[in-house]
Scaffold this motif. Structure first.
Motif, PDB file in Angstrom:
ATOM      1  N   ILE A  17       0.834  -1.209   0.000  1.00  0.00           N
ATOM      2  CA  ILE A  17       0.000   0.000   0.000  1.00  0.00           C
ATOM      3  C   ILE A  17       0.865   1.254   0.000  1.00  0.00           C
ATOM      4  O   ILE A  17       0.635   2.190  -0.781  1.00  0.00           O
ATOM      5  CB  ILE A  17      -0.941   0.005   1.228  1.00  0.00           C
ATOM      6  CG1 ILE A  17      -2.029  -1.056   1.054  1.00  0.00           C
ATOM      7  CG2 ILE A  17      -1.566   1.381   1.425  1.00  0.00           C
ATOM      8  CD1 ILE A  17      -2.850  -1.281   2.299  1.00  0.00           C
ATOM      9  N   LEU A  18       1.886   1.282   0.852  1.00  0.00           N
ATOM     10  CA  LEU A  18       2.748   2.466   0.934  1.00  0.00           C
ATOM     11  C   LEU A  18       3.461   2.724  -0.394  1.00  0.00           C
ATOM     12  O   LEU A  18       3.544   3.867  -0.863  1.00  0.00           O
ATOM     13  CB  LEU A  18       3.774   2.297   2.057  1.00  0.00           C
ATOM     14  CG  LEU A  18       3.249   2.437   3.488  1.00  0.00           C
ATOM     15  CD1 LEU A  18       4.344   2.118   4.493  1.00  0.00           C
ATOM     16  CD2 LEU A  18       2.717   3.838   3.730  1.00  0.00           C
ATOM     17  N   ALA A  19       3.979   1.651  -1.011  1.00  0.00           N
ATOM     18  CA  ALA A  19       4.720   1.809  -2.269  1.00  0.00           C
ATOM     19  C   ALA A  19       3.803   2.260  -3.406  1.00  0.00           C
ATOM     20  O   ALA A  19       4.126   3.196  -4.150  1.00  0.00           O
ATOM     21  CB  ALA A  19       5.405   0.498  -2.631  1.00  0.00           C
ATOM     22  N   SER A  20       2.641   1.614  -3.538  1.00  0.00           N
ATOM     23  CA  SER A  20       1.736   1.946  -4.640  1.00  0.00           C
ATOM     24  C   SER A  20       1.079   3.310  -4.438  1.00  0.00           C
ATOM     25  O   SER A  20       0.902   4.074  -5.398  1.00  0.00           O
ATOM     26  CB  SER A  20       0.666   0.864  -4.793  1.00  0.00           C
ATOM     27  OG  SER A  20      -0.076   0.702  -3.602  1.00  0.00           O
ATOM     28  N   THR A  21       0.720   3.638  -3.193  1.00  0.00           N
ATOM     29  CA  THR A  21       0.116   4.942  -2.915  1.00  0.00           C
ATOM     30  C   THR A  21       1.106   6.067  -3.189  1.00  0.00           C
ATOM     31  O   THR A  21       0.738   7.130  -3.711  1.00  0.00           O
ATOM     32  CB  THR A  21      -0.366   5.021  -1.453  1.00  0.00           C
ATOM     33  OG1 THR A  21      -1.195   3.903  -1.161  1.00  0.00           O
ATOM     34  CG2 THR A  21      -1.149   6.298  -1.204  1.00  0.00           C
ATOM     35  N   ASN A  22       2.359   5.825  -2.859  1.00  0.00           N
ATOM     36  CA  ASN A  22       3.408   6.797  -3.130  1.00  0.00           C
ATOM     37  C   ASN A  22       3.508   7.082  -4.628  1.00  0.00           C
ATOM     38  O   ASN A  22       3.561   8.237  -5.064  1.00  0.00           O
ATOM     39  CB  ASN A  22       4.739   6.261  -2.600  1.00  0.00           C
ATOM     40  CG  ASN A  22       5.844   7.290  -2.659  1.00  0.00           C
ATOM     41  OD1 ASN A  22       5.597   8.476  -2.502  1.00  0.00           O
ATOM     42  ND2 ASN A  22       7.046   6.848  -2.901  1.00  0.00           N
TER      43      ASN A  22
END
Length: 226
Positions: A17-22
């Motif tokens: 989630i953190l990587a894709s949201t970034n």
């Protein structure tokens, strides 16, 4: 074993989630405010910890069972999946490269949602000179040193972060300084304010210099706390 399995599964989800949201935030944000947009997005993590910590304390007090914290987290996550699926638009870059039959309609729908003009034709995807990226590219001569340095720095930052998150409340409690849950809340508030400050300063200073300064101050702060 159950806790370990769910911990790994949850860690993969949070990391994804953190990587894709970034990436999504960087793509949709205006170039002028991209750094600030990413910073605000990252600041949502400690803010979520604050709200989650407050909810967790209430759940334990009302139900008396710490397992309800995990059940509550699972329910909220399950609710958010269809919300994100319906409300968050697909990446324009992805739609343009995919080139389906209704790609133009989908791109225009996203553009309209974001307040931009629609297109009559999809932008041309240039294939000349384009090569498929591989993970081995990160270890080529040009990228080898930065890859190793960033990996080690990120690893040590995560170790420090989890040390603070997991052990500091216990240490503070053993030292006789009240509720360990409040320590996590205040640590997260500090993280939130730090993210906002970082994003504000990023408009004036180099991200690289700010990152080095932040890591140096973190090192000093953890050493003083120790």
């Amino acid at each position: 074993y159950d806790m370990s399995a769910f911990r790994v599964f949850t860690g993969l989800g949070i990391g994804g989630i953190l990587a894709s949201t970034n990436a999504m935030t960087a793509e949709f944000a205006y170039a002028k405010f991209r750094k600030q947009a990413i910073t605000i997005m990252v600041a949502g993590y400690p803010l979520g910890v604050v709200l989650g910590g407050m909810a967790a304390n209430q759940l334990v007090e009302v139900t008396g069972d710490w397992r309800n914290i995990f059940i509550f987290g699972a329910i909220v996550t399950a609710i958010m999946i269809p919300v994100v699926w319906i409300l968050v638009p697909e990446s324009i870059e992805f739609l343009n490269k995919k080139r389906g039959n209704d790609a133009l309609d989908k791109v225009n729908r996203v553009l309209k949602t974001l307040g931009h003009k629609t297109l009559s034709n999809l932008p041309t995807v240039s294939s000349s000179g384009a090569s498929k990226s591989s993970i081995t590219d990160l270890f080529q001569r040009k990228f080898f040193a930065p890859t190793i340095l960033l990996t080690l720095t990120y690893f040590m930052t995560v170790v420090t972060f989890y040390f603070i998150l997991k052990w500091v409340p216990k240490l503070v409690k053993e030292m006789g300084f009240g509720n360990p849950g409040s320590v996590l809340v205040w640590a997260s508030i500090g993280g939130f304010l730090g993210c906002i400050l970082f994003g504000t300063l990023a408009r004036r200073f180099s991200t690289k210099k700010l990152t080095i300064f932040s890591l140096a101050m973190t090192f000093i702060g953890v050493a003083i706390f120790g």
